[in-house]
Design a protein around this motif. Structure first.
Motif, PDB file in Angstrom:
ATOM      1  N   SER A 172      -6.782   8.932   2.536  1.00 14.01           N
ATOM      2  CA  SER A 172      -5.345   8.956   2.821  1.00 14.01           C
ATOM      3  C   SER A 172      -4.885  10.376   3.108  1.00 14.01           C
ATOM      4  O   SER A 172      -4.002  10.581   3.950  1.00 14.01           O
ATOM      5  CB  SER A 172      -4.557   8.395   1.640  1.00 14.01           C
ATOM      6  N   TRP A 213     -11.411   4.914  -5.816  1.00 15.44           N
ATOM      7  CA  TRP A 213     -10.047   5.446  -5.725  1.00 15.44           C
ATOM      8  C   TRP A 213     -10.042   6.882  -5.263  1.00 15.44           C
ATOM      9  O   TRP A 213      -9.094   7.320  -4.603  1.00 15.44           O
ATOM     10  CB  TRP A 213      -9.304   5.242  -7.037  1.00 15.44           C
ATOM     11  N   THR A 257       0.860  -1.181   0.000  1.00 15.14           N
ATOM     12  CA  THR A 257       0.000   0.000   0.000  1.00 15.14           C
ATOM     13  C   THR A 257       0.894   1.228   0.000  1.00 15.14           C
ATOM     14  O   THR A 257       1.689   1.420   0.919  1.00 15.14           O
ATOM     15  CB  THR A 257      -0.899   0.020   1.239  1.00 15.14           C
ATOM     16  N   THR A 283     -10.302   6.434  -1.600  1.00 12.83           N
ATOM     17  CA  THR A 283      -9.025   5.924  -1.091  1.00 12.83           C
ATOM     18  C   THR A 283      -8.021   7.065  -0.950  1.00 12.83           C
ATOM     19  O   THR A 283      -7.355   7.222   0.079  1.00 12.83           O
ATOM     20  CB  THR A 283      -8.461   4.857  -2.052  1.00 12.83           C
ATOM     21  N   THR A 334      -9.054  -0.603   4.992  1.00 12.51           N
ATOM     22  CA  THR A 334      -9.152  -0.159   3.605  1.00 12.51           C
ATOM     23  C   THR A 334     -10.608   0.164   3.277  1.00 12.51           C
ATOM     24  O   THR A 334     -11.515  -0.148   4.048  1.00 12.51           O
ATOM     25  CB  THR A 334      -8.665  -1.247   2.622  1.00 12.51           C
TER      26      THR A 334
END
Lengths: 157, 430
Positions: B184, B177, A89, B180, B205
């Motif tokens: 992050s 995405w 990751t 994601t 996740t």
């Protein structure tokens, strides 16, 4: 109010004390309820992929292996009799890095890492973490993604 | 006929029925006097959010550009279309994408409703931002409106969160995405960053837990918060003395005697009175009958302006939704991120900055921006240049604001159009 003259300072103090205590109680309860809500929404068990899993016997990974288990987001590295599990990751924004000739490369924003996961280029701020890998009682290798180990610490078999 | 002779009142009641019902609901006939116009605003549940009269400056189209109302109407459209979409949507990783296809294939008006919802959402982010620019450039955040500006900044943040949480729901590659990447970015916050990310996603996740969490936040929690904030935001407009206006527009007591009509009846009623209950607001208000009155009745002036903004907003959204379909990409493939993986456009400025420095781009600079916005009215205390666009007296404040905003806009443009595979610089014209 009607007995203010008689009770004097004492009455006022008692009233103030009650006010203080009840405010403290109400405020405390509010803080407590906010805190318990936070505890509530933090899951104790997750339903997705387990963080700790077996990947099979060491024989499945002959010396020299660099195998990315994409669904697990981990790369199993075997160097002689030393084994390690490196995260795939990306530390930049969470994409999955792929194996490249020089190590790892992220397809999203171009971060590059060397064989040990150290950043060699791109926006990634940190090296790829290494996960704990151990031998389970049944002779299979077990990876625990909740436990990070120092880069360079291998499991000897 | 016999009925009529036996019980004329019953017959009359029956023939009167439609009128009686109508009058019981709408207590005032369409007004033809000032008294009537006042009562219309005053006695109607939906209209009494308005003051009976508003300052002429408040309904000048070129002053407000109707941006605040537009944001609100977009929110209304979003609530309506969102509730309709909820009838067919299932927040499950195995079903969500199929439901998107169903909306396109087998639900009547499904595509159209999704288009409306998607384009209104993008529109709301943009219009709320423009509304903030309007308020800043006219100096409208100044005393006594400081706290309403703070509420406005919070409204902007909640709007962004709503849009962000909605982004995941289609469960296509773009959604997966973008979230994601967005989650992050959040994890770059110092100390609590990873906890925020974990609380948001409910897992390590993006997966089923994240989809469920985003769904609950998107359809229940955040709309409730937004509604509450909007209510206070609107309420404070009135309590802070209406929309801002230039000092010149303010009537003074030494000015000429009343030029505008105040009905005889009202004048008699308020002869010795300097304020009504509605006068208990901070900031300037007109003392009834003593000063030149530059206000107009809310009914019909303000109401017509509002209906106009609503019709324009709805018309634009309808046209855009007919012309352009909301994007739907491939279903989620956890193994294969698109290259480049981009956050939603309003976070692309952040992502661009994150590509230079993770902490400063993702948390430091945006955090400083938000704090600057929140404290702006408490730092910039001067009372000059309020109520005028780009007042020369506010040159410094306007310049700082413009440069901060421009920086973010430029970052968003670079991130959107000039970044290709591997986040490398590309030219959009090739």
């Amino acid at each position: 109010m009607h007995d203010k003259g008689e009770a004097g300072e004492q009455g006022t103090t008692r009233r103030q004390l009650t006010t203080w205590l009840s405010s403290f109680g109400l405020f405390g309860s509010a803080i407590l309820s906010i805190f318990s809500n936070l505890v509530f929404i933090k899951p104790r068990a997750t339903y997705g992929q387990p963080q700790r899993f077996n990947i099979g016997k060491p024989d499945a990974f002959p010396p020299g292996t660099r195998l990315a288990l994409e669904a697990r987001r981990v790369c199993v590295v075997r160097d002689g009799n030393k084994l390690a599990a490196i995260s795939t990751t990306c530390t930049h924004l969470g994409c999955i890095v792929g194996l490249s000739d020089t190590g790892f490369a992220c397809p999203c924003h171009g971060s590059r890492f060397d064989q040990d996961g150290n950043v060699t280029g791109g926006p990634a701020p940190k090296p790829l973490p290494w996960f704990k890998i151990s031998m389970a009682p049944n002779g299979e290798l077990e990876i625990d993604k909740d436990v990070q180990v120092e880069p360079g610490s291998y499991l000897n078999i | 006929m016999s009925q009529a002779t036996e019980s004329p009142s019953t017959w009359k009641a029956l023939t009167d029925l439609p009128n009686a019902v109508w009058r019981s609901i709408f207590r005032n006939p369409l007004p033809d006097s000032d008294y009537g116009r006042a009562s219309t605003s005053f006695t109607n549940f939906f209209l009494h959010i308005h003051p009976v009269k508003v300052h002429q400056n408040s309904i000048r189209p070129l002053y407000t550009l109707g941006l605040g109302l537009m944001s609100f109407f977009l929110f209304v459209i979003l609530v309506v279309t969102g509730i309709l979409l909820m009838f067919y949507y299932v927040p499950s990783t195995t079903q969500a994408y199929d439901r998107m296809l169903d909306l396109r294939g087998s639900v009547a008006f499904g595509t159209f409703l999704r288009n409306m919802h998607r384009w209104s959402a993008h529109g709301m982010v943009a219009i709320v931002f423009l509304h903030m620019c309007r308020v800043f450039f006219t100096g409208s955040y100044k005393k006594p409106r400081e706290f309403n500006w703070v509420l406005g900044v919070l409204l902007l943040l909640v709007t962004l969160l709503l849009s962000f949480t909605g982004y995941l729901l289609p469960w296509d590659q773009l959604a997966f995405w973008a979230i994601t990447v967005g989650a992050s970015i959040a994890s770059y916050a110092p100390v609590i960053g990873n906890d925020i990310r974990f609380l948001l996603l409910g897992d390590a996740t993006v997966g089923q837990e994240a989809l469920l969490r985003f769904y609950v936040l998107h359809v229940a929690v955040l709309p409730a918060v937004l509604t509450m904030l909007i209510a206070v935001h609107f309420w404070r407009i009135r309590k802070d003395g209406g929309l801002s206006r230039p000092a010149e527009a303010e009537a003074t007591e030494t000015a000429a005697p009343p030029t505008i009509t105040i009905s005889v009846k009202a004048k008699e009623l308020v002869q010795n009175k300097l304020y009504g209950l509605q006068g208990f607001v901070r900031g300037p208000f007109n003392k009834v009958g003593n000063v030149p009155d530059r206000s107009v009745f809310s009914w019909p002036n303000l109401v017509i302006a509002e209906v106009f903004v609503f019709v324009i907003t709805l018309a634009v959204i309808l046209c855009v939704s007919l012309a352009f379909n909301a994007p739907l990409e491939e279903p989620v493939n956890v193994m294969h991120p698109p290259n480049p993986a981009k956050a939603p456009w309003y976070f692309l400025g952040l992502q661009e900055m994150v590509s230079y420095s993770a902490f400063w781009g993702g948390v430091g600079i945006p955090g400083v921006f938000v704090v600057l916005l929140l404290i702006a009215p408490y730092v910039d205390r001067g009372n000059e240049g309020v109520g005028v666009w780009f007042s020369r007296k506010r040159l410094l404040a306007n310049t700082i604001y413009t440069s901060v905003v421009l920086l973010n806009v430029i970052m968003i443009i670079i991130g959107t159009f000039f970044r290709g595979p591997n986040w490398e610089f590309i030219s959009p014209w090739r």
